[in-house]
Design a protein around this motif. Structure first.
Motif, PDB file in Angstrom:
ATOM      1  N   SER A 391       0.839  -1.194   0.000  1.00  0.00           N
ATOM      2  CA  SER A 391       0.000   0.000   0.000  1.00  0.00           C
ATOM      3  C   SER A 391       0.874   1.244   0.000  1.00  0.00           C
ATOM      4  O   SER A 391       2.063   1.208   0.322  1.00  0.00           O
ATOM      5  CB  SER A 391      -0.931   0.018   1.218  1.00  0.00           C
ATOM      6  OG  SER A 391      -0.169   0.067   2.412  1.00  0.00           O
ATOM      7  N   LEU A 417      -4.563   9.282   3.979  1.00  0.00           N
ATOM      8  CA  LEU A 417      -4.968   8.461   2.834  1.00  0.00           C
ATOM      9  C   LEU A 417      -4.190   7.158   2.849  1.00  0.00           C
ATOM     10  O   LEU A 417      -2.967   7.154   3.080  1.00  0.00           O
ATOM     11  CB  LEU A 417      -4.706   9.209   1.524  1.00  0.00           C
ATOM     12  CG  LEU A 417      -4.925   8.422   0.221  1.00  0.00           C
ATOM     13  CD1 LEU A 417      -6.417   8.146   0.018  1.00  0.00           C
ATOM     14  CD2 LEU A 417      -4.362   9.197  -0.975  1.00  0.00           C
ATOM     15  N   ARG A 418      -4.887   6.044   2.606  1.00  0.00           N
ATOM     16  CA  ARG A 418      -4.246   4.733   2.433  1.00  0.00           C
ATOM     17  C   ARG A 418      -4.796   4.107   1.169  1.00  0.00           C
ATOM     18  O   ARG A 418      -6.008   3.895   1.048  1.00  0.00           O
ATOM     19  CB  ARG A 418      -4.521   3.838   3.636  1.00  0.00           C
ATOM     20  CG  ARG A 418      -3.676   2.573   3.729  1.00  0.00           C
ATOM     21  CD  ARG A 418      -2.215   2.890   4.052  1.00  0.00           C
ATOM     22  NE  ARG A 418      -1.444   1.714   4.378  1.00  0.00           N
ATOM     23  CZ  ARG A 418      -1.095   1.354   5.616  1.00  0.00           C
ATOM     24  NH1 ARG A 418      -1.469   2.112   6.643  1.00  0.00           N
ATOM     25  NH2 ARG A 418      -0.377   0.285   5.827  1.00  0.00           N
ATOM     26  N   ASP A 419      -3.906   3.825   0.208  1.00  0.00           N
ATOM     27  CA  ASP A 419      -4.301   3.291  -1.097  1.00  0.00           C
ATOM     28  C   ASP A 419      -3.751   1.881  -1.229  1.00  0.00           C
ATOM     29  O   ASP A 419      -2.537   1.667  -1.224  1.00  0.00           O
ATOM     30  CB  ASP A 419      -3.770   4.193  -2.210  1.00  0.00           C
ATOM     31  CG  ASP A 419      -4.383   3.871  -3.562  1.00  0.00           C
ATOM     32  OD1 ASP A 419      -4.733   2.701  -3.789  1.00  0.00           O
ATOM     33  OD2 ASP A 419      -4.501   4.782  -4.397  1.00  0.00           O
ATOM     34  N   TRP A 420      -4.666   0.898  -1.383  1.00  0.00           N
ATOM     35  CA  TRP A 420      -4.280  -0.505  -1.526  1.00  0.00           C
ATOM     36  C   TRP A 420      -4.289  -0.964  -2.977  1.00  0.00           C
ATOM     37  O   TRP A 420      -4.055  -2.152  -3.247  1.00  0.00           O
ATOM     38  CB  TRP A 420      -5.236  -1.381  -0.711  1.00  0.00           C
ATOM     39  CG  TRP A 420      -5.284  -1.017   0.736  1.00  0.00           C
ATOM     40  CD1 TRP A 420      -6.174  -0.183   1.345  1.00  0.00           C
ATOM     41  CD2 TRP A 420      -4.394  -1.459   1.758  1.00  0.00           C
ATOM     42  NE1 TRP A 420      -5.907  -0.072   2.688  1.00  0.00           N
ATOM     43  CE2 TRP A 420      -4.806  -0.854   2.977  1.00  0.00           C
ATOM     44  CE3 TRP A 420      -3.282  -2.304   1.783  1.00  0.00           C
ATOM     45  CZ2 TRP A 420      -4.161  -1.071   4.186  1.00  0.00           C
ATOM     46  CZ3 TRP A 420      -2.634  -2.527   2.982  1.00  0.00           C
ATOM     47  CH2 TRP A 420      -3.064  -1.919   4.163  1.00  0.00           C
ATOM     48  N   ARG A 425      -9.292   2.040  -1.258  1.00  0.00           N
ATOM     49  CA  ARG A 425      -8.607   3.064  -0.458  1.00  0.00           C
ATOM     50  C   ARG A 425      -9.511   3.546   0.676  1.00  0.00           C
ATOM     51  O   ARG A 425     -10.735   3.439   0.613  1.00  0.00           O
ATOM     52  CB  ARG A 425      -8.189   4.245  -1.321  1.00  0.00           C
ATOM     53  CG  ARG A 425      -9.315   5.048  -1.920  1.00  0.00           C
ATOM     54  CD  ARG A 425      -8.760   6.292  -2.660  1.00  0.00           C
ATOM     55  NE  ARG A 425      -7.896   5.909  -3.754  1.00  0.00           N
ATOM     56  CZ  ARG A 425      -8.330   5.716  -5.008  1.00  0.00           C
ATOM     57  NH1 ARG A 425      -9.617   5.871  -5.284  1.00  0.00           N
ATOM     58  NH2 ARG A 425      -7.491   5.383  -5.951  1.00  0.00           N
TER      59      ARG A 425
END
Length: 763
Positions: A391, A417-420, A425
Motif C-alpha cells: 500500500s 490516505l491509504r491506497d491498496w 482506499r
C-alpha cells in the motif's frame, strides 16, 4: 503499572500552590578564545569558572519549602556555536546513599537519584524535550506534551552527550545538547524555555525544582525559565543546517520448514536545510531487531489492542503528528487520525517537518509492504484479517497556534490516505484543536470524516466496495484545580468510520465518560510507616450506546455498556502506591443480547523495596466478569505482575525484568471455560552504557474449553532472543544474535541467526 509511570512523569513539578515565578537563567556565550568543555561530568574545564550559576531550587515533595535545604543544587548554562551545554552540581549530605545503578537507556526511574532538564525550543510551552540523567551517567529522554500532561519516553536524542561523576559532596552532571536535536523557528521565534528538577531517592523521596507551579495549572510547562544569554539567538543558530546519512546491512539465516538466507541493505537520511525544516527519508529499513512487544492477553476482548511505537523513524518530531497515547482505561481517541504502528513493514518513506514561531506542519509519504492487520471496527467487535497487499500512505497535518503568542490554543487541519490499489482506499480529512479556557480549564478534541471504498470478504480478502462515508467526533473538557481534577469526554464514531492509518478499535457508538478526582496533599511528616504524601478519591461514569449500523444489523440507541467506578489512590513512604476501584457495570456482548450486570473489584500496589529489587507492581481484578464469546457473566479473575531487579557485578550492570499475566473465567458447568497466561523475562547485562547483552524469553497460552455452540482452542506461542548490542555514538552501531520462535497456529518453530550493522556520516 500505570500508577508507577504516572509518578515518573506526573510527579515532576507538582509543588504546592505557592506563588513563585521562574526567574531568567544566567548564562555564558563561549568566547572565540575559550575552549569547549569536555563532556566527562567532572566540571573541571576552565570555562566553567566563567559561567554564572543558578541555585534557587526549592523543595516541593513531600512538602513544600522555599529552598532545597541540605540538597543544594546548582545549574550553569553555556552557549556554544552549535550546542547548549549544561553543568549541574548536586550536593548530598549522604553521598554514600546515592542510588545510581548502571542501566540501559530510558530506565532512570523515580527510585533513583537523578537530575532532569526540560527544554522547549519553540517557546510555546506546549511540548518540551526531556533529558534525565542519574549519577551513573544513564540517560532517559523523551517528549512531554502539555495537552495530555504526559511524558513519552520513546523518542531518543542520540546526539546528546551526557556524563556524570560522583564526588565526595554528591555528584555532577554535564550535558551537551546539539542543535541537531533541537527544532525551532528560523527567525528565532519566542524565547526558549527551560526547567530543571532533581530527584533525591530516600525512604521518603524528595523532589526539588527550579520553578514553581500552581496545583491548579493544567500542565507542567506553564512556568519555565528563559535564558539571558539567548535573548537573541546567535546568527550561526539561525543558519544551522546538517545532513546525516546512515547505511545499514542485515544478514539473516532462518531455519524452519526450509532454510533461507537473506541480506538486506538499507539507507536512512536526515537533512536539515535550515533551522525550521527537517527532511527524513528511509529506504529498505530493517526494524526486526527492535525490542519485542510485551505479550497481551486478548482472548476475552473483541477489539484491537494498542502497541507502543519503538521504531526510530516514526519517533522524530512525533509531537507534530498529533498522536496521543491511550489513557489508563485504554481509550485512545488521540490516535484516530494517525497511528504509526498501522505501518507494518515500510519499504520506503519520506517525511518533511516544519516549525514556525506559532505554527508547525508535517507530511509523510510511505510505501508499506504486506503485513499487519486490516481492522474494520463495529460496536461489538472488530473484524480483522491479515494484510496481504502492499500500500501507499499519505498523512499531512498543519497546526496553527491561536492567540497573540500562539498560547491560547491551536487548530490543526489534517488529511490521511491509504491506497491498496485497484480502487481500494480509505481517506480521512478533518481537524483537531485545543483551547485554553483559563488557567485551570482546557478544551480539546477533533472532527474527522472518512471515505472507505473497501470491504473484507468472507475469506478475509480486501475487496473494492461502494464508497461509504462516516464521521468521528471527540470533545474533551479538562479541569485541574488544587484538589479537583475533572475529565469529561464525549465521542461519536460513525458505524462506517475506517482509517487504515489510524487506531480505531471501535465504531458505531456514542460514548460519554466523566472522571472526577479529588486529591489531598498532606504536608506533614511523611516518615512514618503509614504516612501518606497523597490521598486521592475518584469516580468514573461511562455510558456507551450504538449508532445505527445497517451493514452489521445493529440498531441505533442500544445500550452497549454502563459503568459506575468509584476508586482511590494512595501514595506513601518510599514511593509506595496503592490504588483500586469498584467496577459496577452493565455490559452487552452482542446486539439484541442480554444487558448483563458485571461486578468486580480491582486492586493494585506498586512498591520500591530497595536499590536492587527496584520495583514491584501487582494488579488484580476479581468478581463476576463478562465472558464475551459465551455471552454470559461468570466468576473470574485477571492478575498481572511486574518485577524489576538490578545488580552491580564487578562494575557491570545487570537488569532483570519479569512480567506475568493470568486470566481465568469459570464455566457454569464447573471448572474453567477460558484460561490465558503470559510470561516475559528480560535479562540485560551491561558492561557499559553503550554495550549490552540482552536475553528475552516470552511465552503465551490461550485455552477455551469446547462447549455446545462454542468451539474451543489451545493456542500457544513462544519467542526467545539473545542479542549483543553495541552503540558507538549516534551514527555507528551493530548487533548480532539469534532467535527461536513458534508463532501460534504454526506447526514448526523457526530459528534465526542475524547480524545487523549501521554506519553513518554527515556534516
Amino acid at each position: 503499572m500505570n500508577a508507577f509511570f504516572r509518578s515518573a512523569a506526573g510527579s515532576v513539578l507538582l509543588g504546592a500552590a505557592a506563588s513563585f515565578a521562574a526567574p531568567p537563567l544566567p548564562g555564558h556565550v563561549l568566547g572565540p578564545h575559550e575552549a569547549r568543555p569536555r563532556i566527562d561530568g567532572r566540571l573541571d574545564d576552565a570555562v566553567w569558572r566563567e559561567v554564572p550559576t543558578f541555585e534557587a531550587f526549592r523543595q516541593f515533595r513531600p512538602d513544600s519549602r522555599p529552598d532545597a535545604g541540605a540538597y543544594r543544587t546548582r545549574v550553569q548554562v553555556l552557549v556554544e556555536p552549535n550546542a547548549l551545554v549544561f553543568a549541574i552540581t548536586a550536593i548530598d549530605p549522604e553521598p554514600q546513599r546515592l542510588r545510581a545503578p548502571l542501566l540501559r537507556r530510558d530506565q532512570v526511574w523515580p527510585d533513583q537519584d537523578s537530575v532532569t532538564v526540560w527544554l522547549d525550543a519553540t517557546g510555546r510551552q506546549q511540548v518540551a524535550q526531556v533529558l534525565r540523567v542519574n549519577p551513573a551517567g544513564v540517560v532517559a529522554d523523551g517528549l512531554y506534551t502539555a495537552t495530555t500532561d504526559e511524558e513519552d519516553d520513546t523518542p531518543d536524542f542520540l546526539e546528546v552527550e551526557a556524563a556524570a561523576q560522583r564526588t565526595p559532596e554528591g555528584y555532577t552532571v554535564e550535558i551537551r545538547w546539539p542543535l541537531i536535536n533541537l527544532r525551532y523557528a528560523q527567525d528565532g521565534g519566542l524565547p526558549w524555555r527551560f526547567a530543571f528538577e532533581r530527584r533525591v531517592a530516600r525512604e521518603t523521596p524528595l523532589s526539588l525544582t527550579s520553578t514553581g507551579r500552581e496545583r491548579q495549572e493544567t500542565n507542567l510547562l506553564r512556568d519555565m525559565h528563559t535564558l539571558d544569554a539567548l535573548s537573541t539567538l546567535p546568527p550561526s543558530w539561525l543558519q544551522a543546517s546538517h545532513l546525516r546519512i546512515k547505511a545499514e546491512g542485515t544478514w539473516r539465516r532462518t531455519d524452519g520448514e526450509s532454510r533461507t538466507q537473506r541480506t538486506n541493505l538499507g539507507l536512512a537520511l536526515q537533512w536539515r536545510p535550515r533551522a525550521d525544516w527537517v527532511l527524513d527519508g528511509l529506504w529498505r529499513p530493517d526494524f526486526s531487531q527492535d525490542e519485542l512487544d510485551a505479550p497481551q492477553l486478548s482472548g476475552n476482548t473483541p477489539f484491537a489492542l494498542f502497541l507502543p511505537e519503538k521504531r526510530s523513524f516514526f519517533l522524530e518530531s512525533s509531537d507534530v503528528m498529533g498522536q496521543q497515547p491511550p489513557d489508563p482505561w485504554g481509550l485512545a481517541p488521540g490516535l484516530a487520525a494517525f497511528y504509526s504502528r498501522a505501518v507494518a513493514a515500510p519499504r520506503s518513506g519520506l517525511r518533511a517537518t516544519w516549525r514556525g514561531v506559532h505554527d508547525e506542519a508535517t507530511a509523510l509519504l510511505m510505501r508499506d509492504q504486506p503485513g499487519g492487520t486490516w481492522l474494520r471496527p463495529g460496536a461489538y467487535a472488530t473484524d480483522r484479517a491479515d494484510s496481504t497487499l502492499p500500500s501507499t500512505l499519505l498523512f499531512a497535518r498543519h497546526r496553527w497556534g491561536l492567540g497573540a503568542d500562539g498560547g491560547t490554543g491551536a487548530l490543526a487541519p489534517l488529511v490521511s490516505l491509504r491506497d491498496w490499489g485497484a480502487g481500494r482506499r480509505t481517506a480521512v480529512a478533518g481537524f483537531d484543536g485545543l483551547w485554553h479556557l483559563s488557567e485551570t480549564q482546557q478544551l480539546s478534541g477533533h472532527a474527522l470524516w472518512s471515505q472507505d471504498s473497501t470491504e473484507l470478504d468472507p475469506e478475509g480478502r480486501l475487496q473494492r466496495a461502494r464508497a461509504r462515508h462516516s464521521h468521528n467526533a471527540w470533545l474533551l473538557w479538562r479541569h485541574r484545580g488544587e484538589h479537583w481534577r475533572v475529565n469529561a469526554h464525549w465521542e461519536s464514531i460513525g458505524a462506517g468510520f475506517v482509517n487504515d492509518n489510524g487506531f480505531v478499535p471501535r465504531a458505531g457508538i456514542r460514548r460519554t465518560t466523566v472522571e472526577t478526582h479529588y486529591a489531598l496533599h498532606p504536608e506533614a511528616d511523611a516518615t512514618g510507616a503509614f504516612a501518606l504524601t497523597e490521598l486521592e478519591g475518584s469516580l468514573r461514569l461511562q455510558e456507551v450506546r450504538t449508532l445505527r449500523d445497517a451493514r452489521r444489523g445493529v440498531p441505533g440507541g442500544e445500550t452497549v455498556g454502563q459503568a459506575l467506578q468509584p476508586g482511590w489512590f494512595l501514595l506513601g513512604a518510599s514511593g509506595t502506591e496503592l490504588w483500586g476501584h469498584v467496577n459496577l457495570q452493565r455490559l452487552r456482548a452482542r446486539t439484541g443480547g442480554e444487558l448483563h450486570a458485571a461486578r468486580s473489584l480491582s486492586l493494585g500496589v506498586g512498591a520500591h523495596p530497595g536499590p536492587r529489587l527496584a520495583f514491584v507492581n501487582l494488579e488484580l481484578e476479581a468478581g463476576r466478569l463478562l465472558d464475551v464469546d459465551a455471552d454470559r457473566v461468570v466468576p473470574g479473575a485477571n492478575a498481572s505482575l511486574f518485577v524489576s531487579y538490578r545488580q552491580s557485578i564487578g562494575g557491570w550492570g545487570l537488569l532483570a525484568e519479569w512480567q506475568a499475566a493470568r486470566s481465568r473465567l469459570q464455566s457454569p458447568a464447573g471448572g474453567w471455560a477460558l484460561s490465558e497466561r503470559s510470561n516475559a523475562l528480560k535479562l540485560v547485562l551491561l558492561p557499559s552504557a553503550s554495550h549490552a547483552l540482552r536475553l528475552v524469553h516470552q511465552r503465551t497460552r490461550s485455552q477455551r474449553v469446547d462447549e455446545p455452540g462454542l468451539g474451543g482452542w489451545d493456542d500457544r506461542e513462544r519467542t526467545s532472543t539473545l542479542t549483543w548490542l553495541a552503540r558507538e555514538g549516534p551514527l555507528r552501531n551493530w548487533s548480532v544474535g539469534a532467535s527461536h520462535a513458534r508463532p501460534a497456529g504454526e506447526p514448526q518453530a523457526r530459528t534465526e541467526l542475524f547480524v545487523k550493522w549501521q554506519e553513518g556520516g554527515g556534516r
